[in-house]
Each structure stands twice: as C-alpha cells, then as structure tokens.
Design an enzyme around this catalytic site. Structure first.
Site, PDB file in Angstrom:
ATOM      1  N   HIS A  27     -30.237  57.836  61.884  1.00  0.00           N
ATOM      2  CA  HIS A  27     -29.100  57.566  62.761  1.00  0.00           C
ATOM      3  C   HIS A  27     -29.580  57.181  64.136  1.00  0.00           C
ATOM      4  O   HIS A  27     -30.703  57.519  64.545  1.00  0.00           O
ATOM      5  CB  HIS A  27     -28.163  58.774  62.844  1.00  0.00           C
ATOM      6  CG  HIS A  27     -28.677  59.906  63.694  1.00  0.00           C
ATOM      7  ND1 HIS A  27     -28.541  59.932  65.068  1.00  0.00           N
ATOM      8  CD2 HIS A  27     -29.336  61.047  63.371  1.00  0.00           C
ATOM      9  CE1 HIS A  27     -29.069  61.041  65.544  1.00  0.00           C
ATOM     10  NE2 HIS A  27     -29.570  61.735  64.543  1.00  0.00           N
ATOM     11  N   CYS A  28     -28.738  56.425  64.858  1.00  0.00           N
ATOM     12  CA  CYS A  28     -29.027  56.112  66.256  1.00  0.00           C
ATOM     13  C   CYS A  28     -27.968  56.778  67.124  1.00  0.00           C
ATOM     14  O   CYS A  28     -27.522  57.878  66.804  1.00  0.00           O
ATOM     15  CB  CYS A  28     -29.106  54.602  66.468  1.00  0.00           C
ATOM     16  SG  CYS A  28     -27.650  53.702  65.927  1.00  0.00           S
ATOM     17  N   ALA A  29     -27.528  56.127  68.181  1.00  0.00           N
ATOM     18  CA  ALA A  29     -26.637  56.794  69.127  1.00  0.00           C
ATOM     19  C   ALA A  29     -25.236  57.014  68.583  1.00  0.00           C
ATOM     20  O   ALA A  29     -24.577  57.996  68.934  1.00  0.00           O
ATOM     21  CB  ALA A  29     -26.558  55.995  70.432  1.00  0.00           C
TER      22      ALA A  29
ATOM     23  N   ARG B 251     -24.264  55.522  65.065  1.00  0.00           N
ATOM     24  CA  ARG B 251     -24.072  55.083  63.689  1.00  0.00           C
ATOM     25  C   ARG B 251     -25.103  55.667  62.724  1.00  0.00           C
ATOM     26  O   ARG B 251     -26.267  55.882  63.085  1.00  0.00           O
ATOM     27  CB  ARG B 251     -24.074  53.558  63.604  1.00  0.00           C
ATOM     28  CG  ARG B 251     -25.336  52.884  64.058  1.00  0.00           C
ATOM     29  CD  ARG B 251     -25.194  51.359  64.029  1.00  0.00           C
ATOM     30  NE  ARG B 251     -24.500  50.829  65.197  1.00  0.00           N
ATOM     31  CZ  ARG B 251     -24.207  49.549  65.366  1.00  0.00           C
ATOM     32  NH1 ARG B 251     -24.532  48.665  64.457  1.00  0.00           N
ATOM     33  NH2 ARG B 251     -23.584  49.142  66.449  1.00  0.00           N
TER      34      ARG B 251
END
Length: 619
Positions: free
Chosen positions: A25-27, A29
């Site tokens: 995951h990123c910030a 999504r």
C-alpha cells in the site's frame, strides 16, 4: 476488527486470497498484484461505501480507500492469511507488462513500505532549515543535531532500508539483502572511502583486484541491483543445496559473493548509471527549465491517477545523492496545489452542501500532498476543474523551473516543500520563485474553477411537485428525511458515492423503491444495491458503520439477481438492537451513477412514508 467486513468484501471482489500474488500500500491505495485480473470485479468494489476508486494500471489492481489505508491493508492481510514472505516477484501466468510497467511495479513495491517515514523525514528536514533561517536554532546546537539525526537517518542508511524492501520485492531473504546494504554503509567502508580521497592514497585490492571505494550512504541504484543479484544467487542455492544446510550456507554464499561483487563491479557501474541519469536530466532541465517545469506540472496528476508517478521518485532521490539538490520536486508542488486550488474554487462556488464538505476535506488533504480525494472525488468527475488544475500546475511549474528552484532534502510535494527549498546559504531568488509559482498555480486554479469550472445546473435539495415516472425513486422506508450533507459520515455527506438523500427510519423494513433487480447484497446485509429497469443504480445503506454489527440485526428477504417490484420487502432490521449498540440509524439512499444524470432532486418533505416519492433523477 474495525475493517474486517471491508476486508472481506475487497477479498471477494479481487478473486479471493488464492488470486493474490502480492499486496502493498501507499498513502491512500491498496496495490494488488493479481494472478488473473479478469477474476477481479472493479464495479463491485466501487459499490462499497468504503472504497473511493479502483484503478488498473501497470499490472497493478489499485483500490483507493483513503488515509486509513494501513488499517485496511492489515485487515486484508489478516483475512487472507498473507505474510511478509508473500513474494511480489512471483510470475503471473500469461501476464504481459511493458518495460515501463515493470519498472513502475518494482519501484512502487520497493518504496511504498516506508512512504510514511520518508515523507515525515523530509518534512522534519524542511522545518529544521526554516528554524535555522529564522534564527530559532543553530546547526551546532544539541537540539538541532538530535532532530537532524532523526530526519537524516533514513536517507543516510538508505542502502539498509532499500536492501530489505528490495529483497522482499525480488522474492529473496530480505535480511540477507539488508546485510548487504549494511556492508555498503559500514563505518569501515566509509573510512576506506575517505582514505582513498587523500593525496597519495594507496589503492586497495580484493584478491588482487583493485577496489574503487565509493560512499554509498544515501545511494539508491547500487543496492537495488545488488539485491537483485543476491536474490538470483539465493534461488540457485535453493535448487542445489540440501535442505539441511541451505538455511546457513545459502545466506553465506549470497553475502560472500554479492558484497565483493558490489564493491568491485555493481557499485561502480550503478554509480555511473546514477550519474548518467542525473546529468541527463540536468541537461534537459538546463536546456529549457521553464519547459520542463510546464510539462511536469501539467502531467504529474495524470501520472498519479495511473500510479505512474513512482517512476520519478528514484530520479529525485538520485539527484539529491549526486548533486545534493533536486529541481524536480519543486516543479511538482504547483501541480499538487493546482488541484487544491480547483477544489477551493468548487468550495466557494457550489451551493451543494455535499460538494462543499467534500471540497473542504479534500483541500486539507491536498495541502499535505494527498490529492486522491480531490481528484477522484471532485475535479476528475467534474472534468473542467481537473483540467484547470493541470493548466495551472503547468504555468506554476514553468515559473518554478524558470526560477531554478531546488530542494535540498527529499520529501513529497506538499506545503512543507517550501521549507525544503530554503538554500543552505540563506533565502534567495530561487525560493521566492518557487513560492510565486506555487501561489500562482493555487490562485489561478481557484479562479478558473470558480468562474468556469462548475456546471450551470446545480443540485438543490428542496421539495417540488412531481408526476410519478420511470425516473422517480420512491422511499424505501418510513421516517424523517435528511439532506445527505447532514449524514454523520464524511464519505456519504461529501457525495463521494453519489447524490441522494437520507432517512432516519421509524419502522424496521426496507422496500423496493422501483421496479428492477437486486444488483448487490452485502454479506452483512446492512446494505443493498438495486438497478432499476431504466438503468438507475441505487444503494440503500441502513445506518452508519453498521457493518461492524456483522449482520446480526439484519434479515434479507431477497438475493442478488432477484427481480423486484415497487413495495417488495427487501430487508428487515432490529431498530432497538442497532440503537442499543450505539449506532446511528441515518440511512443514505444514494444514486450510485449520479454522474450519468443532469441532477438528482429530493422531492420529499421533512418526513416521508414508504412507497411515496423521495427522489427524482433529471436526465
């Protein structure tokens, strides 16, 4: 347990845990690598109130859930039984991804695990620079040195961090590749590098081969290439070593071969590649800095939509490693603030309380560098605000490029980037140019959106007289009518899921609001999706956060695919049980495909009986 139901729904719509190759995951999504993307149901995911958007790009199935992405990621991992050893390098049968797609996939897989601390470190560095310029701290004070160590540790020991995440990405033992990164930044190697720079220094050798000592602190490409080599060697060891010894001799062979190979061959070649990329970008930038600024400022948000922006992250870090400064990150700040300006324009222009709430929260998130709520929730669906944001980003980026603005530490484009643009020698024209370009982008996008970015027809929730027809939505329950903006849930109130109204029910039944069929039914039976014969999609969500009740107070009387007529009983629920558990009974009735229509109007008064007109869809 808070996101367990959401995790179950996500898993069921991505083809089950057996279809997952990897998950990071990123910030905002979740980034799935699926064995078969055809088994995923993007439309089904979009119908979930907890999901903002679904994007398929560069071989990844990306599910945008918002700022609580880490908690959702953990819930999905727990539900699916995923472990840290889940390889993100596992090949997918029949998968064909372009070279650019593979590079983006590798970069995002390596960098996303520590995106939060990377952003935090950059912000702290910027605040320290601001404190020094303002005279609040001196660089030789103990306070400064401790905070500087906190902000610089990640970047100084980048080879260790990248060694670990790259090892996981390439499907090897991450602790072996972490140790290789540690060797690159070992004090003995740094001391050897410093000694090699002294006049008349004697060249050292490894088994008779001359060594080129390089300071690898803060470097990116050498450890990534070394990790790939180590993981390849590890796979060969696993093929031929007996199980009784491979747990020890496999890592031994990896570090014994890869570390010398990195100092002798991989490191110097990777350093040449790093310098080539840095000087190549610098040559393009010097040729026409305003043009580079305009291009990046215009296209950055487009890259973000498709997840392609990760391809630029190593270039920015590489510029800092080679030159000690970077011109790319300042150019991206106007692109981010352009979208913030667009949603501020929407906030000032709209009379729809739902849009106003969403615009306010999206602008706040955008200031801190998170533009997905603004883009997916407002500017992209409305189209013109997104275009105005990109145009403003291009103009602001051109000003920043022309001003030759730099940052002197890495971070992500947000309001704190302005502090990172303060030169070590003090404030000069490059900083003022960066500020000017950013402010111009913000104000221009806001003005353009306010003047010409909103559709002429706005949605006003007020009672009107109607003649029942195929575009009428009858009330599915009896109760008190609320404007959607009054719902105590920001996702519904902001209109992220569509336009509509809400009802506080006075009975315990949900009936069909039109003739159509059951399109979806949540496992917990607290929400149901319907499709009318005329193509209107409706979501009825009984109560707020009632998904946490795991279906106990709810009884479904229909199944997915069932045909229904107005007044047919869909659901029953225990009002007292829901209220006793502390949950709000406000029930949003949402037109999920609102964007397909000119307007959605509430026609009921302050109270409504089930089966009476509630909403009208204007085509």
């Amino acid at each position: 347990m808070e996101y367990q139901a959401l995790a179950k729904d996500i898993l069921s719509h991505v083809g089950g845990k057996e279809n997952i190759t990897s998950l990071v995951h990123c910030a905002t999504r979740l980034r799935f690598k699926l064995k078969d993307n055809k088994k995923a149901d993007a439309d089904g995911l979009k119908a979930n109130p907890g999901i903002i958007m679904v994007v398929e790009s560069v071989g990844q199935f990306q599910v945008v859930v918002g700022n609580h992405v880490h908690d959702v990621w953990q819930a999905v991992r727990d539900e699916a039984g995923l472990t840290d050893e889940t390889s993100v390098a596992e090949p997918v049968q029949g998968e064909k991804i372009s070279l650019v797609g593979r590079i983006i996939d590798i970069v995002s897989g390596i960098f996303t695990p520590f995106i939060g601390i990377m952003a935090a470190s950059g912000i702290l560095k910027g605040l320290l620079a601001l404190a020094v310029v303002c005279g609040w701290l001196t660089t030789n004070s103990g306070t400064y040195q401790i905070w500087f160590a906190a902000s610089d540790a990640l970047f100084f020991f980048f080879p260790l961090i990248l060694g670990y995440t790259a090892g996981k990405k390439f499907g090897g033992n991450a602790f072996v590749t972490l140790a290789i990164g540690g060797a690159l930044t070992h004090p003995l190697m740094i001391k050897a590098f410093e000694a090699s720079q002294a006049p008349g220094a004697i060249s050292e050798t490894f088994l008779g081969i001359p060594i080129t000592f390089i300071n690898y602190s803060g470097s990116v490409i050498p450890i990534i290439l070394a990790a790939w080599v180590s993981c390849w060697i590890e796979r060969q060891c696993n093929k031929y070593l007996h199980s009784a010894v491979k747990n020890f001799f496999g890592p031994l062979i990896c570090i014994a071969i890869t570390v010398p190979l990195t100092f002798l061959v991989i490191g110097p070649l990777a350093t040449l590649l790093s310098q080539g990329l840095a000087y190549g970008y610098q040559a393009i930038y010097i040729f026409a800095p305003w043009l580079a600024g305009a291009a990046l400022g215009a296209l950055w948000q487009v890259c973000v939509i498709f997840g392609l922006h990760w391809g630029l992250v190593p270039l920015m870090i590489n510029n800092l490693t080679v030159f000690g400064q970077d011109t790319m990150l300042p150019i991206l700040l106007p692109a981010v603030l352009g979208q913030v300006g667009a949603v501020l324009g929407i906030f000032l222009r709209t009379r729809d309380p739902r849009q106003k709430i969403l615009a306010g929260s999206a602008a706040t998130a955008g200031i801190f560098g998170i533009t997905e709520p603004a883009v997916y929730g407002l500017t992209l669906p409305l189209r013109r605000p997104f275009i105005f944001g990109c145009i403003s980003g291009a103009i602001g980026g051109a000003i920043v490029g022309f001003s030759n603005s730099h940052v002197y530490s890495f971070g992500f484009a947000n309001v704190f980037t302005l502090a990172q643009m303060i030169p070590p020698g003090g404030v000069d024209a490059t900083l003022w140019g960066g500020i000017l370009g950013t402010v111009v982008s913000l104000l221009l996008a806001c003005i353009l959106t306010f003047v010409a970015g909103m559709p002429k027809t706005t949605v006003v929730a007020k009672p009107i007289a109607v003649v029942p027809g195929e575009d009428d939505i009858f009330s599915p329950m009896t109760g008190t009518v609320l404007a959607l903006g009054q719902v105590p849930d920001s996702t519904f109130a902001a209109g992220l899921l569509g336009q509509g109204a809400a009802i506080i029910p006075s009975d315990n039944k949900v009936i069909a609001p039109f003739a159509g069929e059951v399109a979806s039914l949540f496992q917990t039976k607290h929400a149901i999706g319907l499709l009318s014969n005329s193509g209107i999609e409706v979501l009825i969500h009984v109560g707020i956060d009632t998904v946490r009740l795991e279906g106990k107070p709810f009884t479904a009387h229909v199944s997915v695919g069932d045909k229904v007529q107005p007044g047919d009983l869909l659901l029953e629920f225990d009002r007292d049980a829901i209220l006793s558990a502390g949950y709000d009974l406000a029930t949003p009735i949402i037109i999920s495909n609102s964007d397909d229509y000119r307007a959605v109007t509430t026609v009921a008064s302050t109270s409504v009986e089930s089966g009476m007109p509630l909403l009208v869809v204007n085509r």
